[in-house]
Design a protein around this motif. Structure first.
Motif, mmCIF file in Angstrom:
data_model
loop_
_atom_site.group_PDB
_atom_site.id
_atom_site.type_symbol
_atom_site.label_atom_id
_atom_site.label_comp_id
_atom_site.label_asym_id
_atom_site.label_seq_id
_atom_site.Cartn_x
_atom_site.Cartn_y
_atom_site.Cartn_z
ATOM 1 N N ARG A 84 -10.778 85.285 69.990
ATOM 2 C CA ARG A 84 -10.601 84.850 68.593
ATOM 3 C C ARG A 84 -11.456 83.625 68.276
ATOM 4 O O ARG A 84 -12.048 83.544 67.192
ATOM 5 N N GLU A 86 -14.170 83.072 65.363
ATOM 6 C CA GLU A 86 -14.146 81.968 64.394
ATOM 7 C C GLU A 86 -15.456 81.194 64.398
ATOM 8 O O GLU A 86 -15.865 80.643 63.369
ATOM 9 N N TYR A 137 -1.830 87.459 66.124
ATOM 10 C CA TYR A 137 -2.407 87.749 64.807
ATOM 11 C C TYR A 137 -1.645 87.000 63.721
ATOM 12 O O TYR A 137 -2.245 86.380 62.830
ATOM 13 N N SER A 172 0.180 84.313 63.895
ATOM 14 C CA SER A 172 0.084 82.853 63.934
ATOM 15 C C SER A 172 -1.340 82.346 63.745
ATOM 16 O O SER A 172 -1.545 81.280 63.160
ATOM 17 N N ASN A 173 -2.338 83.100 64.210
ATOM 18 C CA ASN A 173 -3.700 82.563 64.229
ATOM 19 C C ASN A 173 -4.695 83.264 63.307
ATOM 20 O O ASN A 173 -5.701 82.661 62.924
ATOM 21 N N THR A 187 -3.718 85.471 60.482
ATOM 22 C CA THR A 187 -3.267 85.541 59.092
ATOM 23 C C THR A 187 -3.814 84.383 58.249
ATOM 24 O O THR A 187 -4.278 84.619 57.108
ATOM 25 N N PRO A 188 -3.820 83.144 58.758
ATOM 26 C CA PRO A 188 -4.438 82.078 57.961
ATOM 27 C C PRO A 188 -5.918 82.314 57.682
ATOM 28 O O PRO A 188 -6.421 81.941 56.612
ATOM 29 N N LEU A 189 -6.623 82.956 58.624
ATOM 30 C CA LEU A 189 -8.037 83.263 58.390
ATOM 31 C C LEU A 189 -8.177 84.302 57.274
ATOM 32 O O LEU A 189 -9.065 84.193 56.420
ATOM 33 N N GLU A 200 -6.034 84.831 54.843
ATOM 34 C CA GLU A 200 -5.665 84.180 53.580
ATOM 35 C C GLU A 200 -6.776 83.269 53.064
ATOM 36 O O GLU A 200 -6.921 83.062 51.852
ATOM 37 N N ALA A 201 -7.577 82.750 53.985
ATOM 38 C CA ALA A 201 -8.679 81.857 53.591
ATOM 39 C C ALA A 201 -9.967 82.629 53.334
ATOM 40 O O ALA A 201 -11.011 82.013 53.066
ATOM 41 N N LYS A 254 -11.608 84.390 55.550
ATOM 42 C CA LYS A 254 -12.514 84.297 56.707
ATOM 43 C C LYS A 254 -12.372 85.480 57.665
ATOM 44 O O LYS A 254 -13.014 85.505 58.717
#
Length: 374
Positions: free
Chosen positions: A206, A210, A224, A226-227, A229-231, A233-234, A236
């Protein structure tokens, strides 16, 4: 040098969990009464050594330490369960030792994961264990999601189109690791995946994604959520599909954690005009079943007394049905319900058995596509 940790697991939540057990539904009373009756007749060892063939703090170690107090508190006599970490060889070393040294009286357990199952399925010469020599108490499934860089497309369809028109990189651990069914799935979709092996964990994969060093990646459910989903949503990362889950009938269906995401099978049907089939799909299904649907297992030697094995399984059924466990497990395991007893055995027997044609296809495919020999 191999390090070995031997730890007695504390049981700080015992009283809380027992209180929660009082809330069991009336429908379950018959089973609970039967369990209590059996418990009076079965002698449970006072000390249980649970071999975990991975280091302290890894995913399987954390999983075992989550389950230990639940099992202890629900077994007659509340035995002491001691975690024995025996890392090395990607779990092969500890499993080999267990195969040779484990007592047959129910006092020795083994925790396994996909990293233990896959080498056995592939006839890795280092393996000295045979799953047919063991019986399962409990298994926990997981899911997984494949995702891509937004540079490949703003939507899943656009990104999938790009995967089939240009080479893409995926940072992986090794050709026969947890990534194996994902690599097969992507190949069946027509993607030209250039796997970069050598990652020490999926977390490193991952991070490579990134940093922009990998075009696509996948993570199991907990990682997925925790790490990744924020990507997403952003903006990315673009989720492409989930691997799905096996239902009771042995069918791969949508993952309840990601109901909006199609499974690999759905994507294949939509893009290729037909359901996946042939030796490639047979290999995918075998490694998906053993690595995801039965990702982590508690095993005992086959010679463990049958009534004691059933006592272990009944204890698991008792606490898995409680709201307290479901609440605690949601954070640790995701929404997946542990599978217990003969259901595990049935799926395990099916998953671990690979016919010669599938094995030959897999060996040729690994060498041709990823330069790996098995």
């Amino acid at each position: 040098m191999k390090t070995r940790q031997y730890t007695q697991v504390s049981r700080p939540l015992a009283r809380l969990k027992k209180t929660a057990l009082l809330g069991l539904a009336i429908a379950g009373l018959g089973l609970t009464t039967l369990s209590a009756s059996q418990a009076q007749e079965v002698e449970v060892p006072g000390n249980i050594k649970w071999t975990i063939p991975f280091g302290v703090g890894g995913g399987t170690d954390v999983w075992a330490r989550f389950f230990s107090p639940w099992l202890s508190d629900n077994l007659p006599g509340e035995p002491t369960i001691m975690i024995d970490n025996v890392p090395g060889g990607g779990s092969i070393n500890g499993a080999n030792l267990f195969a040779v040294r484990a007592r047959k009286d129910g006092s020795h357990w083994l925790g396994t994961s996909a990293s233990t199952q896959y080498p056995a399925m592939l006839d890795d010469p280092r393996v000295r264990y045979d799953y047919s020599d063991w019986s399962p108490i409990l298994a926990t499934p997981t899911g997984g999601v494949v995702y891509a860089q937004p540079s490949l497309g703003e939507t899943a369809d656009e990104a999938l189109d790009s995967l089939t028109s240009q080479p893409v990189k995926l940072a992986a651990q090794n050709p026969t690791g947890l990534e194996l069914p994902v690599l097969i799935a992507l190949d069946m979709l027509g993607a030209d995946v250039q796997a970069v092996f050598g990652m020490r964990s999926r977390g490193e994969g991952r991070l490579a994604f990134e940093r922009g060093e990998a075009d696509i990646d996948f993570q199991t459910t907990s990682a997925y959520l925790s790490n990744v989903t924020p990507l997403v949503e952003a903006g990315k990362a673009v989720p492409l599909f989930s691997l799905g889950v096996l239902n009771e009938a042995g069918e791969i269906v949508r993952d309840p954690t990601f109901p909006e995401l199609p499974t690999f099978i759905e994507v294949h049907e939509a893009r290729m005009g037909e359901a996946p089939s042939g030796e490639a799909y047979a290999a995918f299904r075998k490694f998906f079943a053993s690595g995801y649907s039965l990702q982590k297992l508690i095993m005992v030697p086959k010679e463990t007394p049958a009534d004691l094995l059933e006592t272990y399984r009944q204890a698991a059924r008792d606490f898995v049905a409680t709201d307290a466990f479901k609440e605690a497990a949601a954070a640790q395991l995701g929404p997946y319900t542990p599978v217990i007893g003969e259901t595990v055995q049935r799926h395990l027997d099916d998953a671990m058995a690979i016919d010669e044609a599938t094995r030959e296809w897999l060996a040729e495919w690994l060498e041709t596509e990823h330069g790996a020999k098995i």
